[in-house]
Design a protein around this motif. Structure first.
Motif, mmCIF file in Angstrom:
data_model
loop_
_atom_site.group_PDB
_atom_site.id
_atom_site.type_symbol
_atom_site.label_atom_id
_atom_site.label_comp_id
_atom_site.label_asym_id
_atom_site.label_seq_id
_atom_site.Cartn_x
_atom_site.Cartn_y
_atom_site.Cartn_z
ATOM 1 N N ARG A 24 -0.906 46.749 11.927
ATOM 2 C CA ARG A 24 -1.278 47.079 13.311
ATOM 3 C C ARG A 24 -1.900 48.472 13.405
ATOM 4 O O ARG A 24 -2.879 48.664 14.126
ATOM 5 C CB ARG A 24 -0.043 47.005 14.219
ATOM 6 C CG ARG A 24 0.435 45.586 14.441
ATOM 7 C CD ARG A 24 1.640 45.547 15.371
ATOM 8 N NE ARG A 24 2.042 44.160 15.605
ATOM 9 C CZ ARG A 24 2.517 43.705 16.761
ATOM 10 N NH1 ARG A 24 2.688 44.526 17.777
ATOM 11 N NH2 ARG A 24 2.859 42.442 16.893
ATOM 12 N N ARG A 28 -5.822 49.282 14.328
ATOM 13 C CA ARG A 28 -6.151 50.155 15.458
ATOM 14 C C ARG A 28 -7.183 51.220 15.068
ATOM 15 O O ARG A 28 -7.851 51.792 15.931
ATOM 16 C CB ARG A 28 -4.867 50.826 15.975
ATOM 17 C CG ARG A 28 -5.034 51.683 17.218
ATOM 18 C CD ARG A 28 -5.199 50.821 18.458
ATOM 19 N NE ARG A 28 -5.582 51.610 19.618
ATOM 20 C CZ ARG A 28 -4.755 52.226 20.448
ATOM 21 N NH1 ARG A 28 -3.441 52.140 20.262
ATOM 22 N NH2 ARG A 28 -5.219 52.909 21.466
ATOM 23 N N ALA A 83 -1.468 57.276 20.521
ATOM 24 C CA ALA A 83 -1.812 55.890 20.151
ATOM 25 C C ALA A 83 -0.602 55.210 19.522
ATOM 26 O O ALA A 83 -0.250 54.078 19.876
ATOM 27 C CB ALA A 83 -3.005 55.881 19.193
ATOM 28 N N MET A 87 1.729 52.054 20.945
ATOM 29 C CA MET A 87 1.864 50.837 20.141
ATOM 30 C C MET A 87 3.321 50.524 19.834
ATOM 31 O O MET A 87 3.689 49.366 19.638
ATOM 32 C CB MET A 87 1.078 50.981 18.826
ATOM 33 C CG MET A 87 -0.418 50.992 19.044
ATOM 34 S SD MET A 87 -1.320 51.337 17.529
ATOM 35 C CE MET A 87 -1.148 49.761 16.686
ATOM 36 N N THR A 100 3.751 45.293 22.084
ATOM 37 C CA THR A 100 4.155 46.513 21.383
ATOM 38 C C THR A 100 5.057 46.119 20.201
ATOM 39 O O THR A 100 5.594 45.010 20.171
ATOM 40 C CB THR A 100 4.915 47.481 22.304
ATOM 41 O OG1 THR A 100 6.150 46.884 22.718
ATOM 42 C CG2 THR A 100 4.079 47.835 23.537
#
Ligand code: GDP
Ligand code: MG
Length: 137
Positions: A24, A28, A83, A87, A100
């Motif tokens: 993830r 990103r 960020a 997340m 999330t």
């Protein structure tokens, strides 16, 4: 480029979520600057969570992060601290939004998969606990 400190807690490692969590962050656009699988020493755990010393959950939290290996990393990117925090989702997974990390993979406050520095100042304090001789931060 802004850097932040992230740790996949023992529950994340036990549940086989190391790849998913790192995926993830990479997807990103965050860069992995440093990455290690380790067992924390009690000294490192107490130092990482020193702002919580004296709180009712401190002992439980420290014991928990000592309960198995963790994955620690430094991530970099524009606005990396914020960020990562977004997340991760809310501290208590019961309040964390789906999408999330905590909202998708956790139910309990102690075992909430991931740690991320909550500010640039926290990142600057936390990174050298583990990567002091590696990063020129
Ligand atoms: N049992 C318990 N654990 C807590 C509580 N608040 C925080 N924690 C744990 O301590 C960690 C550090 O707390 P905090 O820095 O406030 O949250 P975070 O920055 O979102 O991880 C959290 O991720 C939880 O695992 C609490 O009220 N009870
Ligand atoms: Mg915190």
């Amino acid at each position: 480029m802004e850097k932040t400190f992230v740790m996949i807690k023992p529950d994340g490692v036990r549940k086989g979520l190391v790849g998913e969590v790192i995926r993830r962050f990479e997807a990103r656009g965050l860069n992995i600057e440093a990455l290690k699988l380790i067992r924390l020493s009690r000294k490192e755990a107490e130092e990482l969570y020193s702002i919580h010393r004296g709180k009712a959950f401190f002992g439980e939290l420290v014991d928990f992060v000592l309960s198995g290996p963790v994955v620690i990393m430094v991530l970099s990117g524009k606005g990396a601290v914020n960020a990562v925090r977004k997340m991760m989702g809310a501290t208590n997974p019961k309040d964390a939004e789906p999408g999330t990390i905590r909202g998708d993979f956790a139910l309990e406050i102690t075992e909430n998969i991931v740690h991320g520095a909550d500010s640039k100042e926290s990142a600057k304090r936390e990174m050298p606990i583990f990567f002091g001789d590696y990063l020129d931060t």
